[in-house]
Design a protein around this motif. Structure first.
Motif, short mmCIF file in Angstrom:
data_model
loop_
_atom_site.label_atom_id
_atom_site.label_comp_id
_atom_site.label_asym_id
_atom_site.label_seq_id
_atom_site.Cartn_x
_atom_site.Cartn_y
_atom_site.Cartn_z
N ARG A 680 22.66 -16.96 -26.09
CA ARG A 680 22.44 -16.62 -24.75
C ARG A 680 21.92 -17.92 -23.97
N ALA A 681 21.02 -18.39 -24.68
CA ALA A 681 20.49 -19.50 -23.94
C ALA A 681 21.50 -20.77 -23.63
N GLU A 682 22.08 -20.98 -24.90
CA GLU A 682 23.43 -21.85 -24.76
C GLU A 682 24.25 -21.42 -23.48
N ARG A 683 24.67 -20.26 -23.63
CA ARG A 683 25.54 -19.72 -22.52
C ARG A 683 24.88 -20.06 -20.98
N ILE A 684 23.60 -19.77 -20.90
CA ILE A 684 23.17 -19.90 -19.53
C ILE A 684 22.81 -21.24 -19.15
N ALA A 685 22.68 -22.25 -20.23
CA ALA A 685 22.69 -23.64 -19.84
C ALA A 685 24.06 -24.16 -19.57
N ARG A 686 25.00 -23.63 -20.34
CA ARG A 686 26.37 -24.11 -20.19
C ARG A 686 26.73 -23.75 -18.76
N GLU A 687 26.42 -22.49 -18.07
CA GLU A 687 26.76 -21.81 -17.07
C GLU A 687 26.26 -22.80 -15.80
N GLU A 688 24.80 -23.26 -16.19
CA GLU A 688 24.09 -23.81 -15.24
C GLU A 688 24.74 -25.38 -14.89
N ALA A 689 25.09 -25.85 -16.04
CA ALA A 689 25.65 -27.32 -16.07
C ALA A 689 27.21 -27.13 -15.45
N GLU A 690 27.97 -25.91 -15.64
CA GLU A 690 29.31 -26.08 -14.82
C GLU A 690 28.99 -25.73 -13.56
N LYS A 691 27.93 -24.91 -13.19
CA LYS A 691 27.53 -24.32 -11.68
C LYS A 691 26.95 -25.95 -11.00
N LYS A 692 26.31 -26.85 -11.56
CA LYS A 692 25.84 -27.98 -11.24
C LYS A 692 27.07 -28.98 -10.92
N LYS A 693 27.83 -29.00 -11.86
CA LYS A 693 29.18 -29.92 -11.72
C LYS A 693 30.20 -29.53 -10.73
N LYS A 694 30.18 -28.22 -10.47
CA LYS A 694 31.00 -27.53 -9.36
C LYS A 694 30.39 -27.87 -8.01
N GLN A 695 28.95 -28.05 -8.02
CA GLN A 695 28.32 -28.31 -6.53
C GLN A 695 28.58 -29.74 -6.57
N GLU A 696 28.56 -30.61 -7.45
CA GLU A 696 28.61 -32.17 -7.24
C GLU A 696 30.16 -32.51 -6.80
N ASP A 697 30.83 -31.92 -7.49
CA ASP A 697 32.59 -31.94 -7.15
C ASP A 697 32.82 -31.49 -5.98
N GLU A 698 32.03 -30.39 -5.45
CA GLU A 698 32.44 -29.89 -3.85
C GLU A 698 32.02 -31.00 -3.04
N MET A 699 30.71 -31.30 -3.42
CA MET A 699 30.18 -32.43 -2.46
C MET A 699 31.01 -33.89 -2.40
N ALA A 700 31.44 -34.11 -3.67
CA ALA A 700 32.22 -35.25 -3.58
C ALA A 700 33.58 -35.02 -3.06
N ALA A 701 34.28 -34.05 -3.03
CA ALA A 701 35.35 -33.44 -2.22
C ALA A 701 35.02 -33.67 -0.57
N GLU A 702 33.82 -32.95 -0.37
CA GLU A 702 33.53 -33.01 1.04
C GLU A 702 33.37 -34.55 1.67
N ALA A 703 32.61 -35.26 0.83
CA ALA A 703 32.47 -36.68 1.16
C ALA A 703 33.93 -37.38 1.48
N ALA A 704 34.84 -37.13 0.66
CA ALA A 704 36.02 -37.84 0.54
C ALA A 704 36.59 -37.26 1.78
N ARG A 705 36.61 -36.10 2.24
CA ARG A 705 37.07 -35.35 3.24
C ARG A 705 36.76 -36.22 4.70
N VAL A 706 35.45 -36.41 4.63
CA VAL A 706 34.68 -36.88 5.64
C VAL A 706 35.30 -38.60 5.82
N MET A 707 35.37 -39.33 4.71
CA MET A 707 35.84 -40.61 4.71
C MET A 707 37.26 -40.72 5.22
N GLU A 708 38.00 -39.70 4.69
CA GLU A 708 39.32 -39.79 5.17
C GLU A 708 39.41 -39.50 6.81
#
Length: 793
Positions: A680-708
């Motif tokens: 359960r702890a591993e699953r929660i950590a994995r989900e947190e990491a996935e969530k964090k990466k998703k947020q980073e990816d969304e920010m990067a995508a937004e930054a790319a859109r602004v740059m464009e």
């Protein structure tokens, strides 16, 4: 009498006496006319014997047979005391001896009347044997008293009277007493003894010579000894084995105190006016009263157990009524109906007591309704039985009422049971012990004991199995319920074969018949073992009850040495205790197959020793003065104790294995719980990491859109002071702060993220303002609206 059945029985007895008188009168006249007319004399004798028997039946109607037998036995103790005193003083004992003889003969007649009316073949035979022994003992007493003055000594008289007391007590205890258990009768006689001893103590405490002299005169050592014998006989018939063994142990200690008291009272009677006449006796009255109190208190059982006993008795009497009606036996039907009344009274009393304690309204109402239904059973069954005896074609009504009664009894037992699994296990263990007792008695060649054990098994079997099934339906654990019901079905199918093969072996005790009985018994024992293993913890019970077995063995050893005539009764208790241990041992083997062979060997060894011990007890009873016979019993008792200790050792091994299994189960459960928690702890950590990466990816995508977007604006830039240029400049700031926020998020820099977010908010305000200025210059309304909308987005 207000009792309909008793009144009817007594009226019928009176009619029978009238018929006897019609035969007696002409026979007496013929005998008087011709003293040598043997036919007339025989007719007169037969009529007189018949009248005596009928008179006993009429007398028995005034109270229950058991109560009358006990009252008579205690009244005869006074006559025995008078005989002893006369012999002690070398005076004429003919008057009290004559009265004693008449009283004993009346007791025999009453016992014969009871035997004639009972359907229980074992009780009938037991009463017959004891009556014959008592009749023989009368001659022994008369001879001992007659020859005492002739130099033969006084000891034969004391010995013969001691045997009289024993036989009277056993005859009383053997008399059926519907509605009252042996434990209840034991408590009653213990209370009686306590009252008598308390009077002696109070008189001594008064220090008043007159009171002490009166107490000495009233004291009856022989009555105390008779009460002691009655107490011992009632204890021997107690159903609960633990209670019985503890009571026997207490009774043996009491015997020593009563012996001291009676000896002291005899001395006191020689000097009744002495102020210290009772002092010696009172040294033992205190300890005796303490023992008696423990016996009285030991009879308290749970209401559900009391109900089960009473309902079992009621169920058996219902079966007896059915059988009597089928046979057209009115006398047996009346006797069974009379017994049923007492058993039903005890049952309904227990049902109402249970209802009074229940808090749940629906269950309380059910119990009261069942009590009311049971109240009507006796009357309706009595009427149906009378009708069926007059018209056999109406016997179906008896069957219907009997079935209704059995169902009501089963429902009452099941509703009242506070621990159904425990009670089912006890029923199974009782049947297992009975099966083993039959087998043991047959192996000893004791068909009388085998027949008694068989009868004890047969009588309650049908009702108890029905009760067990009703209680099993109330078990909450689905798995246990299914296992118990399946084993009960196997037991129900096996028991008729056990009974039929055992009956054949009792009638003809050959090796072949014993083997056939054992084969069927093994099937029953397997089912019994399964039930016990599910319903209880047999290893714990065996370990706990091994102490009871050793107590029973100690009582037997002491009895063989001090009171050999009672060795057989003590041996019966040992056999009951040991066969119960064997039944529990087989149940242990169900869940401990690795111990099955050792347990079976221990059981075999025990049984072989028990067979030898039974023979030794019979030998010591026949040779009470043979020290070698008593020593042999003691040696065999030690051997049985050793075998019992082996069974206990196996049970302890089973308990240790069970504890280890439980510890392993708990360990596995902990490990499984830890594994689940870790995953359960591993699953929660994995989900947190996935969530964090998703947020980073969304920010990067937004930054790319602004740059464009910035590149697009850069292409349109013409003038740094133009509205478009200002929009572009703000957009560049936004892109810069977006990048800063992305970097802060990647580093986990919360402070940096907050600062970037604050800067972005300021940039957003500037961006919207610059976009509005740029939109004012736009001539295309749609484009103007789109610029403002995009800016605000």
């Amino acid at each position: 009498t207000d009792d309909v059945d008793t009144r009817r029985s007594m009226l019928e007895s009176i009619k029978e006496m009238s018929k006897c008188a019609e035969v007696l009168s002409p026979a007496l006249r013929a005998a008087k006319a011709d003293p040598h007319d043997l036919i007339a004399a025989n007719k007169a004798d037969a009529a007189l014997d018949r009248i005596k028997l009928v008179m006993s039946k009429v007398a028995a109607g005034a109270s229950t047979n058991a109560e009358r037998m006990q009252e008579k036995a205690l009244s005869l103790a006074t006559l025995m005391e008078a005989v002893e005193v006369a012999v002690d003083h070398d005076s004429d004992a003919s008057v009290p001896l004559s009265s004693l003889t008449n009283g004993l003969e009346q007791q025999i007649l009453l016992a014969q009347a009871v035997a004639a009316s009972t359907q229980n073949a074992v009780v009938k035979a037991q009463l017959g044997e004891l009556s014959a022994a008592l009749k023989k003992n009368i001659s022994a007493v008369q001879a001992a008293v007659k020859f005492a003055p002739e130099g033969k000594g006084k000891q034969p008289t004391y010995t013969a009277l001691s045997e009289t007391r024993r036989l009277l007590a056993e005859l009383t205890a053997a008399t059926p007493s519907p509605g009252q258990s042996a434990a209840d009768k034991m408590a009653d006689i213990a209370q009686m003894m306590k009252t008598d001893l308390a009077k002696i103590t109070q008189a001594n405490s008064s220090k008043d010579p007159k009171i002490i002299a009166a107490a000495v005169a009233e004291a009856n050592p022989s009555a105390l000894l008779q009460q002691q014998e009655l107490l011992r006989s009632y204890i021997s018939q107690i159903d609960d084995l633990t209670e019985k063994i503890n009571a026997q142990e207490a009774e043996q200690a009491l015997q020593q105190q009563i012996m001291k008291i009676t000896q002291a009272l005899k001395k006191a009677k020689q000097q009744p006016n002495s102020p210290d006449a009772l002092a010696e006796a009172c040294k033992s009255t205190g300890p005796a009263i303490v023992i008696l109190d423990s016996l009285i208190e030991s009879t308290s059982i749970s209401n559900s157990d009391r109900l089960l006993r009473a309902a079992t008795e009621a169920g058996q009497q219902i079966v007896n009524v059915e059988n009597a009606v089928k046979a057209g036996d009115k006398a047996s039907s009346d006797a069974s109906l009379s017994a049923l009344r007492g058993a039903l009274a005890q049952t309904t009393k227990a049902v109402r007591a249970e209802a009074d304690q229940v808090k749940e309204p629906a269950k309380k109402k059910q119990l009261y309704d069942l009590a009311e239904k049971l109240d009507t059973i006796h009357a309706s069954l009595s009427v149906a039985a009378v009708d069926a005896l007059l018209d056999p074609s109406s016997s179906a009504q008896v069957t219907a009422i009997a079935e209704t009664a059995r169902n009501a009894l089963s429902a009452a037992v099941a509703l009242s049971s506070d621990s159904p699994l425990k009670q089912i296990g006890e029923i199974a263990a009782s049947h297992g012990s009975s099966v083993d007792l039959i087998e043991l008695a047959l192996a000893c060649g004791d068909t009388v004991s085998a027949d008694k054990a068989l009868n004890d098994l047969k009588e309650p079997l049908k009702m108890q199995l029905q009760f067990a099934r009703a209680m099993a339906d109330k078990v909450q654990d689905a798995k246990k319920k299914a296992e118990v019901l399946a084993s009960l079905d196997k037991l129900r199918a096996a028991m008729p074969k056990v009974i039929s093969t055992s009956e054949a072996a009792v009638k003809n005790n050959t090796p072949e018949n014993r083997a056939a009985a054992q084969k069927e018994a093994d099937v029953a024992r397997e089912a019994i073992a399964s039930i016990i293993s599910v319903c209880s913890e047999p290893e714990e019970i065996l370990i706990m009850e091994s102490a009871n077995t050793n107590k029973a063995l100690a009582v037997l050893s002491a009895t063989a040495a001090s009171n050999p005539k009672n060795a057989k009764a003590a041996m019966t208790t040992v056999a009951q205790a040991q066969t119960r241990q064997s039944t529990l041992a087989q149940a242990i083997a169900v869940t401990n197959p690795e111990l099955a062979a050792a347990l079976a060997e221990a059981k075999k060894s025990t049984n072989n020793t028990l067979i030898q011990l039974s023979a030794g007890c019979a030998n010591v009873a026949n040779k009470p003065d043979d020290a070698q016979a008593a020593a042999a019993v003691k040696s065999l008792v030690d051997a049985v104790k050793k075998a019992n200790d082996q069974l206990k050792a196996q049970a302890e091994a089973a308990r240790a294995a069970k504890i280890q299994r439980e510890q392993e189960r708990i360990k596995k459960e902990k490990e499984e719980k830890a594994r689940i928690e870790r995953e359960r702890a591993e699953r929660i950590a994995r989900e947190e990491a996935e969530k964090k990466k998703k947020q980073e990816d969304e920010m990067a995508a937004e930054a790319a859109r602004v740059m464009e977007r910035l590149k697009q604006l850069e292409a349109l830039e013409a003038d740094k002071n133009s509205a478009e240029s200002k929009v572009y400049g703000v957009a560049k700031d936004i892109a810069h702060h977006m990048e800063l926020m992305s970097q802060a998020a990647a580093k986990g820099d919360k402070k940096g993220m907050i600062e970037a977010a604050r800067a972005l908010t300021e940039c957003a305000v500037r961006y919207v303002a610059a976009a509005k200025i740029a939109a004012e210059k736009c001539r295309d309304p749609k484009l103007k609206e789109q610029i403002i909308t995009d800016a605000q987005a």
